[in-house]
Design an enzyme around this catalytic site. Structure first.
Site, PDB file in Angstrom:
ATOM      1  N   GLU B 317       0.961  -1.285   0.061  1.00 19.61           N
ATOM      2  CA  GLU B 317       0.026  -0.028  -0.025  1.00 19.61           C
ATOM      3  C   GLU B 317       0.703   1.431   0.130  1.00 19.61           C
ATOM      4  O   GLU B 317       0.180   2.385  -0.041  1.00 19.61           O
ATOM      5  CB  GLU B 317      -0.857   0.101   1.169  1.00 19.61           C
ATOM      6  CG  GLU B 317      -1.775  -0.903   1.475  1.00 19.61           C
ATOM      7  CD  GLU B 317      -2.883  -0.944   2.557  1.00 19.61           C
ATOM      8  OE1 GLU B 317      -2.651   0.178   3.150  1.00 19.61           O
ATOM      9  OE2 GLU B 317      -3.677  -1.774   2.874  1.00 19.61           O
ATOM     10  N   GLY B 318       2.214   1.202   0.245  1.00 19.66           N
ATOM     11  CA  GLY B 318       3.104   2.222   0.259  1.00 19.66           C
ATOM     12  C   GLY B 318       3.446   2.583   1.617  1.00 19.66           C
ATOM     13  O   GLY B 318       3.907   3.678   1.997  1.00 19.66           O
TER      14      GLY B 318
END
Lengths: 349, 349
Positions: B317-318
């Site tokens: 998701e970062g």
């Protein structure tokens, strides 16, 4: 000189681990594979235990940078002269040190505390005057400070951390500036870790081989001078004033049940003093980073502490502590921001 | 479906290392012991080389989260069904995922990109529609996507990173959401690292032993199906659409001479594709963290990449990319905020 507050060890409530399974279940139920946030989940649990039964918050952070001088510098233990301590205090106050830069980068308030700089410092709106004395005495020849002075420093540190928290800080971070203080920290570590003195001595701000020989010889003389092993006594014998004040700040944060972010080798030596005085304070300590200073890994191990970052830093000033604060902020938001997986899977989000 | 932009590999200017000694001298001259900020100094130098001859800046950051689905999920490679991909996209858009929480904690803008989710997604102000197709084909049976689709995804990623930077971002961070994408990344790694397939396969979002057996068998079939070894061909064969778009985003950041913060295992596989296509893009890549996903360490080693953080995270998701952004911001402020040691010692501060 500041008023000699009286130090009385505050009441520290250990974290109530009986509620941890419930907190861990909340974290595990968030919209992500269980355990997939690794140490951030551990941080979240630690923070929630501190705040229990309230929802944890970790937004506003205050870095307290404690400055103090060391009589040990007479022995040539440092690569830099004591005059660098007040010069760096001026630099902090001008907003031009690494600690200021990193605090600005992470949205952390920074306060500078004169714990015991050897010269008088001009008044400044951002300087907290809490000078116990003008630098410690030379610990190679006698006690660095009196027991009363150590107690006064602890009391000041406690007061300053409590004031930061009462003023709205969710997190207290501690850092320091003090030429010669890696020598003082090495002696504290030697006696309190405990560990062989040789394993506690590193290059500090950058000693060369000849300087290291002087540092080792001076610290051997200091260690041979006294058999002190009780934490408060060891603190008085070996200093420093900024280290004693950081230990007090750790007590303050723990008394207020709030996290204290510990910087590198010197700040960790303050944590070692505080933890050996009262093991329960460790519940509130978060070790920010593994310093490149020789001895830090062993010191951390003596407290069973696993730092968050490992970036080869060895500056002090709280630079490492500040860089770990975003991790704690992220952890706290698991509780307030992140949906439960069940709500995602059932279409409630 | 988004317009098929045409992909033409942008011109990438490698960093001019001839100016590095000058930049390193500036850093060494700051008010701190030389080298005492460790990897932060390396980051500062890398950033200054990107911005040269301008003073570097690293304030505003945009996280692009690319979402895509994988035909490989038909083979049971993931512990979660594909329906979780759009469910998590909804969660991002509602601001309720870990990536949102961590972005809020670090002051990072987050944008969600539909690179190839298998279902139609409702329009949303914060959703960038760039869908190339509704998920990849099953790479165990045939190419995940056509060469034209891979090219279109690269072009979209390039465009989005450039738009973020042209819109004011100093830093682009890349992350992803796509059930099955650790399988796709394992195949890319196997062929491009290169590395034995078995060393590339991990538990992803959390496969159990039976699931791992299915994953291994499916990936062995996929790998046996084609001998492709050219990066673009490997990308088409094994997918995914979000990985291709992240590779394009890396090209975009590099073309604009700005840093791109790479998240974990999946984002690193996109970096591997981009770097094998054009090694010079690596000058602009910053590897944020070492994921707990099996294979990530070997993948990083295949690029001689040393990540900044190691927190046992494996979410994607970062989340890891975002947590490293404060380190880069701190590094940039060495140039703008921190005084020269000479000015401190001569009393100019």
């Amino acid at each position: 000189m500041s008023p000699n507050l009286e130090w009385r060890e505050p009441h520290i409530v250990p974290l109530d681990r009986s509620v941890e399974p419930r907190i861990r279940a909340v974290i595990a139920g968030k919209a992500k594979p269980p355990g997939s946030l690794g140490r951030i989940e551990d941080l979240a649990a630690q923070l929630a235990l501190m705040w229990h039964p309230d929802i944890p918050r970790a937004n506003k952070a205050t870095l307290l940078v404690f400055a103090g001088d060391h009589g040990l510098t007479e022995e040539g233990v440092s690569a830099y002269p004591s005059a660098v301590t007040p010069a760096m205090v001026r630099t902090f106050l001008a907003g031009r040190a690494s600690a200021n830069a990193f605090s600005a980068a992470t949205g952390v308030d920074i306060r500078v505390v004169d714990a015991g700089v050897a010269v008088d410092l001009p008044e400044h709106a951002n300087l907290i005057g809490a000078k116990i004395r003008k630098g410690t005495a030379n610990a190679a020849r006698g006690p660095a400070m009196s027991s009363a002075e150590a107690n006064a420093a602890l009391a000041q540190g406690h007061r300053l951390a409590c004031e930061a928290i009462d003023g709205g800080a969710d997190i207290v971070a501690i850092g320091e500036m003090g030429i010669g203080n890696s020598a003082s920290a090495a002696l504290l570590m030697h006696r309190l870790a405990p560990a062989p003195l040789i394993d506690c001595i590193g290059a500090g701000a950058g000693q060369d081989e000849a300087g290291m020989a002087k540092k080792r010889a001076a610290l051997e003389r200091a260690a041979a001078r006294t058999a002190a092993s009780a934490p408060l006594e060891v603190l008085s014998e070996f200093g420093g004033l900024e280290i004693a004040m950081m230990a007090g700040a750790i007590f303050g944060a723990a008394a207020r049940r709030r996290p204290v972010m510990i910087d590198g080798f010197i700040a960790s030596s303050a944590a070692l003093v505080a933890i050996r005085m009262r093991p329960a304070v460790q519940d509130y300590c978060i070790f920010a980073h593994r310093s490149a200073e020789r001895g830090h890994s062993l010191m951390l191990a003596s407290m069973k502490a696993a730092p968050l970052l490992e970036l080869g830093m060895r500056l002090g000033e709280g630079t490492g502590a500040v860089l770990a604060i975003p991790l704690l902020r992220a952890a706290s938001r698991l509780f307030t921001d992140v949906a439960a997986l069940e709500d995602v899977l059932t279409g409630k989000i």
